[in-house]
Design a protein around this motif. Structure first.
Motif, mmCIF file in Angstrom:
data_model
loop_
_atom_site.group_PDB
_atom_site.id
_atom_site.type_symbol
_atom_site.label_atom_id
_atom_site.label_comp_id
_atom_site.label_asym_id
_atom_site.label_seq_id
_atom_site.Cartn_x
_atom_site.Cartn_y
_atom_site.Cartn_z
ATOM 1 N N GLY A 84 0.836 -1.186 0.000
ATOM 2 C CA GLY A 84 0.000 0.000 0.000
ATOM 3 C C GLY A 84 0.875 1.242 0.000
ATOM 4 O O GLY A 84 1.871 1.300 0.732
ATOM 5 N N LEU A 85 0.539 2.217 -0.822
ATOM 6 C CA LEU A 85 1.291 3.470 -0.888
ATOM 7 C C LEU A 85 0.353 4.611 -0.530
ATOM 8 O O LEU A 85 -0.701 4.765 -1.144
ATOM 9 C CB LEU A 85 1.869 3.699 -2.286
ATOM 10 N N ARG A 86 0.703 5.390 0.473
ATOM 11 C CA ARG A 86 -0.094 6.557 0.860
ATOM 12 C C ARG A 86 0.664 7.817 0.447
ATOM 13 O O ARG A 86 1.765 8.063 0.924
ATOM 14 C CB ARG A 86 -0.346 6.546 2.376
ATOM 15 N N LEU A 87 0.069 8.593 -0.465
ATOM 16 C CA LEU A 87 0.754 9.740 -1.066
ATOM 17 C C LEU A 87 0.277 11.054 -0.471
ATOM 18 O O LEU A 87 -0.906 11.215 -0.168
ATOM 19 C CB LEU A 87 0.510 9.766 -2.583
ATOM 20 N N SER A 88 1.207 11.982 -0.338
ATOM 21 C CA SER A 88 0.868 13.318 0.144
ATOM 22 C C SER A 88 1.722 14.339 -0.596
ATOM 23 O O SER A 88 2.956 14.261 -0.576
ATOM 24 C CB SER A 88 1.125 13.422 1.653
ATOM 25 N N THR A 89 1.062 15.296 -1.290
ATOM 26 C CA THR A 89 1.798 16.352 -1.986
ATOM 27 C C THR A 89 1.704 17.650 -1.187
ATOM 28 O O THR A 89 0.753 17.870 -0.432
ATOM 29 C CB THR A 89 1.231 16.607 -3.404
ATOM 30 N N LEU A 90 2.728 18.493 -1.379
ATOM 31 C CA LEU A 90 2.764 19.775 -0.668
ATOM 32 C C LEU A 90 3.421 20.812 -1.567
ATOM 33 O O LEU A 90 4.563 20.613 -2.010
ATOM 34 C CB LEU A 90 3.549 19.623 0.636
ATOM 35 N N PRO A 91 2.729 21.932 -1.877
ATOM 36 C CA PRO A 91 3.354 22.985 -2.696
ATOM 37 C C PRO A 91 4.465 23.668 -1.895
ATOM 38 O O PRO A 91 4.290 23.962 -0.709
ATOM 39 C CB PRO A 91 2.199 23.960 -2.962
#
Length: 350
Positions: A84-91
């Motif tokens: 399982g991959l949990r992704l989080s992006t942040l500018p």
């Protein structure tokens, strides 16, 4: 493909997270091993956007939106195992950054290895014999709260044959022994709304991923009052902090006293390596997640009652084994590295 190589490399090294960080002239890819960030790759500047866009597309995130944070999840096969991959992006001030949490699905910590000290494992399982009430697990992000909850729920579903329903954001591991519900705020399935629906589904045990607001706290307490065993997590420094937090959320003292069975605080500690002197190098085969163990602080019974009285402002004398004491014991027995005391234990007087 580059994205697959990065995931495979992280999984092979038993990393917990992948950091893709844009810089002024290039892109840095790092992996987290225990509590350290290890640089693995430096990519040309223009590769960063392509790589992050690929991961966002796979996770059904908005590729065109780069001005606000986003989160998503993927399940894929890595090195023959489901991951399982949990992704989080942040500018950021330059470009978008991405952090990926790796959640191996087949990897299950044996129940008897849940705590560094086996006596605490038995106490935790004994708590789940209660027919109703509220049990709260506290600790900082990455301290292993969710893993502990999954292990306990999996064990109790098999031992006691009870209907277990979880409410999570996101679902981190798939378990056939429990019914898992995904929070979806766009579709109106918030923690509060999902919890109300679960109560009509004849559960014995309800696991709420996190009590993060007043409405969720009140519904969780009401569920415990109506004959359900509710397990949840909170982000507090220690066990007694959860008692104060419930009151801050507007739960009255009478309801707290009637529902709260126990509160635990948890930390992940690095164990002393039998092969290396001091810190392991990344080449040591014992390096990684199996070189860590959980230690717990448990508030229950008389000690919990004393903590509630202290939260009300009453002067009471209470003494129980804190995280500080447990880590000291582990160091004295040679199980835990001495450096862990400075990293994990906070000065209570500060």
């Amino acid at each position: 493909m580059l994205a697959d190589r990065i995931i495979r490399d992280a999984a092979r090294n038993q990393a917990t997270d992948i950091h893709i960080i844009p810089r002024q002239n290039d892109t840095l890819v790092q992996i987290r091993l225990t509590n350290k960030l290890i640089p693995r790759l430096s990519l040309p500047k223009d590769e960063c956007d392509k790589l992050i866009s690929h991961f966002k597309f796979k996770a059904n995130m908005d590729i065109g939106e780069r001005r606000r944070p986003q989160s998503g999840a993927i399940f894929c096969e890595v090195n023959g195992q489901l991951m399982g991959l949990r992704l989080s992006t942040l500018p950021s001030n330059t470009r978008e950054s991405l952090v990926i949490r790796l959640l191996p699905q087949q990897e299950q910590i044996p129940f008897h290895q849940l705590s560094l000290f086996p006596a605490m494992t038995r106490k935790l399982l004994a708590l789940l014999k209660h027919a109703h009430g509220l049990i709260i697990f506290t600790g900082p992000t990455g301290s292993g709260k969710t893993t502990t909850l999954y292990s306990l729920l999996n064990e109790t579903a098999h031992l006691f044959h009870r209907n277990v329903i979880t409410l999570e954001d996101p679902i981190e591991k798939n378990y056939d022994s429990v019914l898992q519900v995904q929070v979806n705020e766009k579709a109106g399935v918030t923690y509060a709304a999902g919890l109300k629906a679960i109560l009509r589904h004849d559960p014995d045990i309800i696991m709420v991923g996190e009590i993060r607001d007043a409405e969720t706290a009140r519904i969780a307490v009401r569920a415990a009052l109506t004959g359900h065993l509710v397990l949840s997590t909170m982000h507090t420094r220690d066990a007694k902090g959860a008692v104060f937090r419930l009151h801050e959320f507007g739960v009255n003292w009478l309801e707290v006293e009637q529902t709260l069975i126990a509160v635990t605080a948890q930390r992940l500690v690095e164990l002393t390596c039998p092969f290396c002197e001091g810190e392991c190098t990344p080449f040591c085969y014992s390096y990684g997640r199996w070189k860590r163990a959980s230690v717990f602080e448990l508030l229950a019974g008389k000690n919990l009652n004393s903590a509630m009285k202290a939260a009300k402002g009453e002067k009471v004398e209470t003494r129980y084994r804190t995280i500080r004491d447990v880590i000291k014991k582990g160091i004295a027995l040679g199980f835990i590295q001495e450096s862990e005391y400075d990293r994990l234990v906070y000065d209570e007087e500060s």
